[in-house]
Design a protein around this motif. Sequence first.
Motif, PDB file in Angstrom:
ATOM      1  N   LEU A  63       1.053  -1.090  -0.243  1.00  0.00           N
ATOM      2  CA  LEU A  63       0.454   0.064   0.169  1.00  0.00           C
ATOM      3  C   LEU A  63       0.883   1.276   0.039  1.00  0.00           C
ATOM      4  CD1 LEU A  63      -2.929  -0.827   2.607  1.00  0.00           C
ATOM      5  CD2 LEU A  63      -2.970  -1.579  -0.028  1.00  0.00           C
ATOM      6  N   SER A  64       2.141   1.201   0.776  1.00  0.00           N
ATOM      7  CA  SER A  64       2.960   2.086   0.361  1.00  0.00           C
ATOM      8  C   SER A  64       3.817   2.544  -1.075  1.00  0.00           C
ATOM      9  CB  SER A  64       4.005   1.806   1.245  1.00  0.00           C
ATOM     10  OG  SER A  64       5.211   1.140   1.349  1.00  0.00           O
ATOM     11  N   LEU A  65       3.664   1.555  -2.415  1.00  0.00           N
ATOM     12  CA  LEU A  65       3.608   1.762  -2.973  1.00  0.00           C
ATOM     13  C   LEU A  65       3.159   2.820  -4.726  1.00  0.00           C
ATOM     14  CD1 LEU A  65       5.741  -2.009  -3.760  1.00  0.00           C
ATOM     15  CD2 LEU A  65       6.717   0.312  -2.858  1.00  0.00           C
ATOM     16  N   ARG A  66       3.117   2.585  -5.255  1.00  0.00           N
ATOM     17  CA  ARG A  66       2.430   4.012  -6.550  1.00  0.00           C
ATOM     18  C   ARG A  66       3.817   4.020  -7.403  1.00  0.00           C
ATOM     19  NH1 ARG A  66       4.801   8.930  -4.146  1.00  0.00           N
ATOM     20  NH2 ARG A  66       6.355   9.586  -5.848  1.00  0.00           N
ATOM     21  N   ASP A  67       2.996   3.682  -9.615  1.00  0.00           N
ATOM     22  CA  ASP A  67       3.302   3.464 -10.288  1.00  0.00           C
ATOM     23  C   ASP A  67       4.616   2.267 -10.341  1.00  0.00           C
ATOM     24  OD1 ASP A  67       2.041   6.516 -10.828  1.00  0.00           O
ATOM     25  OD2 ASP A  67       4.176   7.363  -9.541  1.00  0.00           O
ATOM     26  N   GLN A  68       5.445   2.900 -10.544  1.00  0.00           N
ATOM     27  CA  GLN A  68       6.519   1.585 -11.507  1.00  0.00           C
ATOM     28  C   GLN A  68       6.442   0.792 -10.256  1.00  0.00           C
ATOM     29  OE1 GLN A  68       9.691   3.458 -12.686  1.00  0.00           O
ATOM     30  NE2 GLN A  68      10.832   3.967 -11.118  1.00  0.00           N
ATOM     31  N   ALA A  69       7.078   1.285  -9.122  1.00  0.00           N
ATOM     32  CA  ALA A  69       7.242   0.088  -7.680  1.00  0.00           C
ATOM     33  C   ALA A  69       5.980  -0.882  -7.425  1.00  0.00           C
ATOM     34  CB  ALA A  69       7.705   0.944  -7.129  1.00  0.00           C
ATOM     35  N   SER A  70       5.004   0.300  -7.403  1.00  0.00           N
ATOM     36  CA  SER A  70       3.091  -1.433  -7.208  1.00  0.00           C
ATOM     37  C   SER A  70       3.364  -2.121  -8.445  1.00  0.00           C
ATOM     38  CB  SER A  70       2.494   0.126  -7.254  1.00  0.00           C
ATOM     39  OG  SER A  70       1.264  -0.540  -6.984  1.00  0.00           O
ATOM     40  N   ASN A  71       3.845  -1.793  -9.695  1.00  0.00           N
ATOM     41  CA  ASN A  71       3.588  -2.299 -10.728  1.00  0.00           C
ATOM     42  C   ASN A  71       4.404  -3.650 -10.506  1.00  0.00           C
ATOM     43  OD1 ASN A  71       1.491  -0.401 -11.864  1.00  0.00           O
ATOM     44  ND2 ASN A  71       2.837   0.149 -13.236  1.00  0.00           N
ATOM     45  N   GLU A  74       3.161  -6.282  -8.156  1.00  0.00           N
ATOM     46  CA  GLU A  74       2.463  -7.208  -8.290  1.00  0.00           C
ATOM     47  C   GLU A  74       2.710  -7.333  -9.827  1.00  0.00           C
ATOM     48  OE1 GLU A  74      -0.339  -4.085 -10.657  1.00  0.00           O
ATOM     49  OE2 GLU A  74      -1.727  -3.382  -8.414  1.00  0.00           O
ATOM     50  N   ARG A  75       3.937  -7.591 -10.348  1.00  0.00           N
ATOM     51  CA  ARG A  75       3.771  -8.626 -11.376  1.00  0.00           C
ATOM     52  C   ARG A  75       5.176  -9.761 -10.886  1.00  0.00           C
ATOM     53  NH1 ARG A  75       5.793  -3.872 -14.561  1.00  0.00           N
ATOM     54  NH2 ARG A  75       7.881  -4.674 -13.471  1.00  0.00           N
ATOM     55  N   LEU A  76       5.897  -9.587  -9.251  1.00  0.00           N
ATOM     56  CA  LEU A  76       6.266 -11.091  -8.905  1.00  0.00           C
ATOM     57  C   LEU A  76       4.919 -12.324  -8.336  1.00  0.00           C
ATOM     58  CD1 LEU A  76       7.991  -8.877  -6.188  1.00  0.00           C
ATOM     59  CD2 LEU A  76       9.021  -9.984  -8.729  1.00  0.00           C
ATOM     60  N   LEU A  77       6.010 -13.580  -8.812  1.00  0.00           N
ATOM     61  CA  LEU A  77       5.417 -14.697  -8.768  1.00  0.00           C
ATOM     62  C   LEU A  77       4.356 -14.483  -7.423  1.00  0.00           C
ATOM     63  CD1 LEU A  77       7.686 -16.695 -10.153  1.00  0.00           C
ATOM     64  CD2 LEU A  77       5.289 -16.103 -11.140  1.00  0.00           C
ATOM     65  N   THR A  78       3.169 -15.017  -7.122  1.00  0.00           N
ATOM     66  CA  THR A  78       2.696 -14.865  -6.132  1.00  0.00           C
ATOM     67  C   THR A  78       3.411 -16.513  -4.768  1.00  0.00           C
ATOM     68  OG1 THR A  78       0.290 -14.769  -7.099  1.00  0.00           O
ATOM     69  CG2 THR A  78      -0.160 -15.928  -5.028  1.00  0.00           C
ATOM     70  N   GLY A  79       3.323 -15.693  -4.191  1.00  0.00           N
ATOM     71  CA  GLY A  79       3.851 -16.370  -2.901  1.00  0.00           C
ATOM     72  C   GLY A  79       5.629 -16.255  -3.047  1.00  0.00           C
ATOM     73  N   SER A  80       6.030 -15.723  -4.132  1.00  0.00           N
ATOM     74  CA  SER A  80       7.185 -15.821  -4.297  1.00  0.00           C
ATOM     75  C   SER A  80       8.511 -15.205  -3.068  1.00  0.00           C
ATOM     76  CB  SER A  80       7.653 -14.990  -5.367  1.00  0.00           C
ATOM     77  OG  SER A  80       7.595 -13.672  -5.843  1.00  0.00           O
ATOM     78  N   ILE A  81       7.656 -14.268  -2.065  1.00  0.00           N
ATOM     79  CA  ILE A  81       8.155 -13.359  -0.638  1.00  0.00           C
ATOM     80  C   ILE A  81       7.153 -13.630  -0.088  1.00  0.00           C
ATOM     81  CG2 ILE A  81       8.336 -11.363  -0.172  1.00  0.00           C
ATOM     82  CD1 ILE A  81       9.109  -9.793  -2.768  1.00  0.00           C
TER      83      ILE A  81
END
Length: 102
Positions: A63-71, A74-81
């Motif tokens: 929720l603290s991210l925006r723009d390119q950081a948020s994107n 979101e592109r990381l694989l689900t459960g990868s972190i």
Amino acid sequence: MGDTNPIRTLGDYSKPSHEGYKNTIELPFEDPNQHLKDFLKLMDSLDLDDENKERTRLRLFQLSLRDQASNWLERLLTGSITTWEDLTTRFLAQFFPPGRTA
């Protein structure tokens, strides 16, 4: 054929609408280290026990991210972190790569 300019009443103009809204202020992407520092300062203001601290950090960081950081997130694989350490390492590697300091 549809009418491109439908008839609108005075009441239609009095209703708030976000249609066509564009933000005129464009903020530069901030320093990723400073972003983490500010985020942790905010998180430390919450009274969380150690058990919930990492889980809450992981959930709220997005929720603290925006723009390119948020994107990026979101592109990381689900459960990868799964840990805060992993998230911060990958975040800094993406937005503050070692070559940037050389």
